[in-house]
Design an enzyme around this catalytic site. Structure first.
Site, PDB file in Angstrom:
ATOM      1  N   LYS A 100       0.906  -0.956  -0.203  1.00 48.95           N
ATOM      2  CA  LYS A 100      -0.853  -0.281  -0.362  1.00 48.95           C
ATOM      3  C   LYS A 100       1.473   1.439  -0.235  1.00 48.95           C
ATOM      4  O   LYS A 100       0.455   2.109  -0.553  1.00 48.95           O
ATOM      5  CB  LYS A 100      -0.737  -0.027   1.184  1.00 48.95           C
ATOM      6  N   LYS A 112       2.897  -4.147  11.068  1.00 55.13           N
ATOM      7  CA  LYS A 112       1.077  -4.691  11.882  1.00 55.13           C
ATOM      8  C   LYS A 112       1.348  -5.249  12.856  1.00 55.13           C
ATOM      9  O   LYS A 112       2.355  -5.771  13.377  1.00 55.13           O
ATOM     10  CB  LYS A 112       0.945  -5.456  10.377  1.00 55.13           C
ATOM     11  N   ASN A 227     -15.856   0.293   9.647  1.00 62.09           N
ATOM     12  CA  ASN A 227     -15.386   1.733   9.556  1.00 62.09           C
ATOM     13  C   ASN A 227     -15.522   1.652   8.041  1.00 62.09           C
ATOM     14  O   ASN A 227     -16.199   3.253   7.829  1.00 62.09           O
ATOM     15  CB  ASN A 227     -13.654   2.317  10.438  1.00 62.09           C
ATOM     16  N   SER A 354      -2.887   8.830   7.566  1.00 60.56           N
ATOM     17  CA  SER A 354      -2.549   8.467   8.480  1.00 60.56           C
ATOM     18  C   SER A 354      -0.863   9.933   8.105  1.00 60.56           C
ATOM     19  O   SER A 354      -0.258   9.880   8.817  1.00 60.56           O
ATOM     20  CB  SER A 354      -1.764   7.068   8.536  1.00 60.56           C
TER      21      SER A 354
HETATM   22  N1  GLU Z   1      -5.317  -0.111   9.318  1.00 62.68           N
HETATM   23  C1  GLU Z   1      -4.933   0.472   7.955  1.00 62.68           C
HETATM   24  C2  GLU Z   1      -4.725  -0.286   7.068  1.00 62.68           C
HETATM   25  O1  GLU Z   1      -4.910  -1.262   6.992  1.00 62.68           O
HETATM   26  C3  GLU Z   1      -4.336   1.917   7.935  1.00 62.68           C
HETATM   27  C4  GLU Z   1      -2.554   1.237   8.817  1.00 62.68           C
HETATM   28  C5  GLU Z   1      -2.577   2.950   8.907  1.00 62.68           C
HETATM   29  O2  GLU Z   1      -3.223   4.203   8.820  1.00 62.68           O
HETATM   30  O3  GLU Z   1      -1.038   3.190   9.254  1.00 62.68           O
HETATM   31  O4  GLU Z   1      -4.220   0.008   6.201  1.00 62.68           O
END
Ligand code: GLU
Length: 420
Positions: A100, A112, A227, A354
């Site tokens: 990502k 994570k 969410n 973020s």
């Molecule tokens: N938990 C979210 C994701 O899987 C956001 C991670 C973040 O904002 O660092 O993309």
């Protein structure tokens, strides 16, 4: 190279991620040693967290923090509280975060975390003690320039606030940049709460344009009302689409004439449960194969499999959840001409905002909603077209193309640092 294609129609999210990484790196001509490095996180910390329960008993819970690769910059990614959290899952999730961040060109690698627990059966004080206990357990390996957590499944801005407070106490200085997804008053960013859903709707629009599906009047099914799913249902409903199906952990609602999204949002509890109020609900499984133009799995992994991929009616699948489609299901859908906007692209809006939050924390200067949304929009539109163009040029499916785009910067950073 090690992973065999015939072994991957399974729910092993790690094996299936390794396979795509391996294929993407091979296609781009990188050496096997790079795959050997990237097929597992650089670091995985397993912790045992003693938790005092309200009744005076003590439960000892298992938690994890995985850091996939920090060649590009600090690692970044959420923390989930869920009974099904496993080491393998957290590892795969950290790798998806790397992709990502790569696709959206953020200066991060993936990370994570997770705790195996059921927050739905815990009180507020228990959740606070657990959040603080987790931060104490992982504090040596995280930090604003090392590894930056965020919300994920069943964690929210309140939990981020407790974690930030605990970390600031340990370090003895205010550390808003330690974690993102905080409440606004503690240095959160405007727009972070809705950013995952907004990101999904931005890439959905671009994909729908390519396919010639007008969003106005399009029939959309959203699986999951957390969410991402709930805000997405609202956004597409307000944009003139017909949300014909939604679901939560307890079941699903389907109405070909469209559901009353505002009413459902109003009645939803804080864990995203609402379908239990309706006797005419169907199952999550049944929902996925109902008539629609666009299907958005926005819940958990392994929802679209070899079993139901032939029956999916949508022309476009937009993966708002992490890992909802298995390898063979991806092949079947691609063969059927159904476009997939893969999770690593569709759900990247959260980590993009973020990143904006972290930048604002570092600068001590805060942006307006217009600035956040405009920048998010530009990054995701460019990312979508980059992935789409690559898939056309290299004649590969959208998932492989997303991994190729997403791994490029990390691969180059690893080489420049002289690691492989
Ligand atoms: N938990 C979210 C994701 O899987 C956001 C991670 C973040 O904002 O660092 O993309």
């Amino acid at each position: 190279m090690s992973v065999k294609v015939e072994n991957v129609e399974n729910v092993d999210v790690l094996a299936r991620t390794q396979l795509v990484i391996e294929t993407a790196l091979k296609k781009m001509g990188y050496a096997e040693s790079l795959y050997e490095l990237l097929k597992e996180p650089l670091r995985l910390l397993t912790v045992r967290i003693p938790l005092k329960m309200d009744d005076g008993s003590v439960k000892v819970l298992t938690g994890y923090r995985a850091q996939h690769n920090d060649a590009v910059g600090p690692t970044k990614g959420g923390v989930r509280f869920h009974p099904d959290v496993t080491e393998e899952e957290v590892k795969a999730l950290s790798m998806w975060m790397s992709i990502k961040c790569g696709i959206t060109n953020l200066p991060y690698g993936g990370g994570k975390g997770g705790i195996q627990c059921d927050p739905r059966s815990m009180s507020f004080p228990e959740l606070e003690r657990l959040s603080r206990g987790y931060v104490r357990a992982i504090s040596q390996v995280v930090g604003p320039t090392k590894d930056i957590p965020a919300p994920d499944v069943f964690t929210n801005s309140q939990i981020m606030a407790w974690m930030m407070d605990e970390y600031s106490h340990i370090r003895e200085f205010d550390s808003p940049g330690f974690i993102t997804g905080k409440p606004l008053v503690l240095g959160g960013s405007i727009g972070r709460e809705t950013s995952t859903a907004l990101g999904v709707s931005i890439v959905m629009n671009e994909a729908a344009k390519v396919l010639g599906i007008p969003i106005q009047g399009a029939k959309i099914i959203v699986q999951g009302f957390g969410n991402a799913g709930s805000y997405l249902a609202k956004f597409v409903h307000d944009a003139g689409a017909k949300v014909v199906g939604i679901s939560d952990a307890g079941g699903a609602l389907y109405d070909p004439n469209g559901l009353d999204i505002d009413y459902l949002l109003d009645r939803r509890d804080s864990f995203g449960t609402v379908t239990n109020l309706f006797p005419n609900r169907i199952t999550n499984k049944e929902l996925l194969i109902q008539e629609c133009d666009i299907l958005v799995p926005a819940a958990i992994e392994n929802q679209i499999t070899e079993e139901n991929a032939w029956q999916v009616k949508a022309k476009l699948l937009v993966e708002a959840a992490n890992g909802p489609t298995t390898t063979i299901a991806t092949e079947i859908l691609t063969q059927r001409g159904i476009m997939i906007v893969p999770d690593v692209l569709a759900s990247a809006g959260g980590v993009v905002v973020s990143y904006f939050e972290w930048v604002q924390n570092n600068q001590g200067y805060y942006w307006t909603e217009e600035e956040v949304n405009e920048r998010l929009h530009k990054i995701l539109v460019d990312s979508f077209h980059n992935v789409y163009r690559t898939s056309q040029e290299k004649n590969v499916d959208m998932r492989l193309s997303a991994y190729m785009v997403g791994l490029k910067r990390m691969a180059e950073a690893v080489k420049w640092r002289g690691w492989v």
